[in-house]
Design a protein around this motif. Structure first.
Motif, mmCIF file in Angstrom:
data_model
loop_
_atom_site.group_PDB
_atom_site.id
_atom_site.type_symbol
_atom_site.label_atom_id
_atom_site.label_comp_id
_atom_site.label_asym_id
_atom_site.label_seq_id
_atom_site.Cartn_x
_atom_site.Cartn_y
_atom_site.Cartn_z
ATOM 1 N N GLU A 1 13.356 6.553 9.271
ATOM 2 C CA GLU A 1 13.326 5.122 9.017
ATOM 3 C C GLU A 1 12.573 4.842 7.711
ATOM 4 N N VAL A 2 13.133 3.940 6.907
ATOM 5 C CA VAL A 2 12.541 3.612 5.615
ATOM 6 C C VAL A 2 12.555 2.105 5.395
ATOM 7 N N ASP A 3 11.732 1.661 4.447
ATOM 8 C CA ASP A 3 11.823 0.322 3.889
ATOM 9 C C ASP A 3 12.466 0.438 2.516
ATOM 10 N N VAL A 4 13.403 -0.449 2.228
ATOM 11 C CA VAL A 4 14.031 -0.498 0.912
ATOM 12 C C VAL A 4 13.376 -1.637 0.141
ATOM 13 N N ILE A 5 12.792 -1.303 -1.014
ATOM 14 C CA ILE A 5 11.987 -2.255 -1.780
ATOM 15 C C ILE A 5 12.500 -2.336 -3.205
ATOM 16 N N ALA A 6 12.719 -3.562 -3.693
ATOM 17 C CA ALA A 6 13.072 -3.775 -5.097
ATOM 18 C C ALA A 6 11.801 -3.749 -5.925
ATOM 19 N N GLY A 7 11.800 -2.951 -6.980
ATOM 20 C CA GLY A 7 10.595 -2.763 -7.775
ATOM 21 C C GLY A 7 10.200 -3.994 -8.570
ATOM 22 N N PRO A 8 8.934 -4.053 -9.009
ATOM 23 C CA PRO A 8 8.458 -5.199 -9.799
ATOM 24 C C PRO A 8 9.054 -5.178 -11.194
ATOM 25 N N SER A 9 9.326 -6.362 -11.742
ATOM 26 C CA SER A 9 9.880 -6.439 -13.091
ATOM 27 C C SER A 9 8.802 -6.420 -14.158
ATOM 28 N N SER A 10 7.550 -6.638 -13.775
ATOM 29 C CA SER A 10 6.435 -6.579 -14.721
ATOM 30 C C SER A 10 5.155 -6.380 -13.934
ATOM 31 N N ASP A 11 4.059 -6.220 -14.670
ATOM 32 C CA ASP A 11 2.754 -6.077 -14.023
ATOM 33 C C ASP A 11 2.053 -7.416 -13.846
ATOM 34 N N GLU A 12 2.736 -8.502 -14.193
ATOM 35 C CA GLU A 12 2.137 -9.827 -14.072
ATOM 36 C C GLU A 12 2.403 -10.407 -12.683
ATOM 37 N N PRO A 13 1.469 -11.204 -12.144
ATOM 38 C CA PRO A 13 1.707 -11.841 -10.846
ATOM 39 C C PRO A 13 2.923 -12.763 -10.896
ATOM 40 N N ASP B 1 6.636 -9.635 -8.384
ATOM 41 C CA ASP B 1 7.912 -10.081 -7.832
ATOM 42 C C ASP B 1 8.659 -8.953 -7.118
ATOM 43 N N ALA B 2 7.978 -7.835 -6.812
ATOM 44 C CA ALA B 2 8.588 -6.811 -5.966
ATOM 45 C C ALA B 2 8.966 -7.431 -4.623
ATOM 46 N N ARG B 3 10.076 -6.984 -4.049
ATOM 47 C CA ARG B 3 10.576 -7.599 -2.826
ATOM 48 C C ARG B 3 10.943 -6.547 -1.785
ATOM 49 N N GLN C 1 0.824 -1.208 0.000
ATOM 50 C CA GLN C 1 0.000 0.000 0.000
ATOM 51 C C GLN C 1 0.858 1.259 0.000
ATOM 52 N N ARG C 2 1.933 1.237 0.758
ATOM 53 C CA ARG C 2 2.815 2.411 0.789
ATOM 54 C C ARG C 2 3.558 2.585 -0.532
ATOM 55 N N LEU C 3 4.002 1.477 -1.135
ATOM 56 C CA LEU C 3 4.636 1.563 -2.448
ATOM 57 C C LEU C 3 3.635 2.069 -3.485
ATOM 58 N N ALA C 4 2.379 1.666 -3.355
ATOM 59 C CA ALA C 4 1.357 2.037 -4.328
ATOM 60 C C ALA C 4 1.061 3.536 -4.327
ATOM 61 N N ILE C 5 1.233 4.199 -3.187
ATOM 62 C CA ILE C 5 0.908 5.627 -3.141
ATOM 63 C C ILE C 5 2.136 6.521 -3.309
ATOM 64 N N PRO D 1 -2.909 6.477 -7.409
ATOM 65 C CA PRO D 1 -2.072 5.411 -6.832
ATOM 66 C C PRO D 1 -1.993 4.199 -7.754
ATOM 67 N N ASP D 2 -0.915 3.438 -7.593
ATOM 68 C CA ASP D 2 -0.825 2.141 -8.257
ATOM 69 C C ASP D 2 -1.716 1.142 -7.517
ATOM 70 N N ASN D 3 -1.872 -0.034 -8.098
ATOM 71 C CA ASN D 3 -2.737 -1.057 -7.511
ATOM 72 C C ASN D 3 -1.936 -1.861 -6.481
ATOM 73 N N PRO D 4 -2.232 -1.708 -5.183
ATOM 74 C CA PRO D 4 -1.435 -2.413 -4.174
ATOM 75 C C PRO D 4 -1.571 -3.927 -4.251
ATOM 76 N N THR D 5 -2.732 -4.421 -4.672
ATOM 77 C CA THR D 5 -2.914 -5.873 -4.781
ATOM 78 C C THR D 5 -1.984 -6.451 -5.839
ATOM 79 N N LEU D 6 -1.908 -5.766 -6.999
ATOM 80 C CA LEU D 6 -1.016 -6.238 -8.051
ATOM 81 C C LEU D 6 0.441 -6.147 -7.626
#
Length: 246
Positions: A175-187, A162-164, A42-46, A152-157
């Protein structure tokens, strides 16, 4: 406020991949930990919508390489414009001159300056198409403009992708979270290996993006783009800048 065409978050990763062809085969894999929780997704999505809503933010970035550069200035995430002074390091930022860009064009002005002065100089600019594959600097310009979206982006997707989540960290006392972005929009499939994404997002507890890292082409070095305070700055469109040639 104009409404911009929205790109999926995975587009940012694809832009970085375009600058990664020829990456060393023995490069170390991207450190990974686990899939995103619902709250992290949800935080990445916004994050991009938050940039768009704030409008203009200060930026400070480093691009490594044979000719490293350091740049400071602003990005208008609603109007999709950027304007920076560029030098070899933070001590000499501005020695290489000024850059301004939109999603289609980039303008450069040679000559040392102390900072990205406002309003921009009226003459001395040379313009051309913005090509993210042309250089790490132009790729960073392109990605920077993609960090704003009018919804916002779709948090469910994102959670299904494969975002990590990579790790907890801290940036300037936040304080932050470090997140690797998704490689595609596919599950992501259940058996899929963790992503080796070339884009990493540093996001605080409010969903505000504080840093983006882009893996450099052909190496394990990363460009680093820090996003600072929002600002009441009016950035001139590239097409209004006077030039000496195209």
């Amino acid at each position: 406020m104009s409404v911009a065409i929205r790109r999926p978050l995975a587009t940012l990763v694809l832009l970085a991949v375009a600058a990664l062809s020829g990456c060393a085969a023995n490069a170390e894999p991207e450190p990974t930990d686990r899939a995103l929780t619902t709250e992290e997704a949800q935080r990445l999505a916004i994050a991009r919508f938050t940039n768009y809503d704030e409008g203009v933010r200060e930026i400070d970035a480093e691009v490594p390489g044979q000719q490293p550069v350091h740049l400071t200035g602003w990005v208008d995430f609603a109007a999709h414009r950027g304007y920076v002074a560029v030098g070899e390091s933070d001590e000499t930022v501005g020695e290489f001159g000024l850059f301004a860009w939109t999603r289609d064009f980039v303008a450069a002005r040679d000559g040392a300056v102390d900072a990205a002065e406002l309003p921009p100089p009226a003459d001395g600019w040379q313009t051309g198409p913005l090509d993210p594959a042309a250089s790490a600097l132009q790729n960073l310009f392109t990605v920077a403009l993609s960090l704003g979206a009018d919804r916002p982006d779709n948090p469910t997707l994102l959670q299904q992708s494969d975002a990590r989540w990579l790790r907890d960290d801290e940036l300037d006392g936040t304080e932050v979270d470090v997140i690797a972005g998704p490689s595609s929009d596919e599950p992501a499939s259940a058996s899929a290996a963790p992503t080796e994404s070339p884009v990493r997002y540093w996001i605080d507890e409010r969903g505000r993006l504080l840093r983006v890292e882009l893996r450099q082409r052909g190496s394990d070095e990363w460009s680093v783009l820090d996003l600072g305070a929002d600002a009441e700055v009016d950035l001139a469109p590239v097409e209004t800048l006077g030039g000496t040639g195209g």
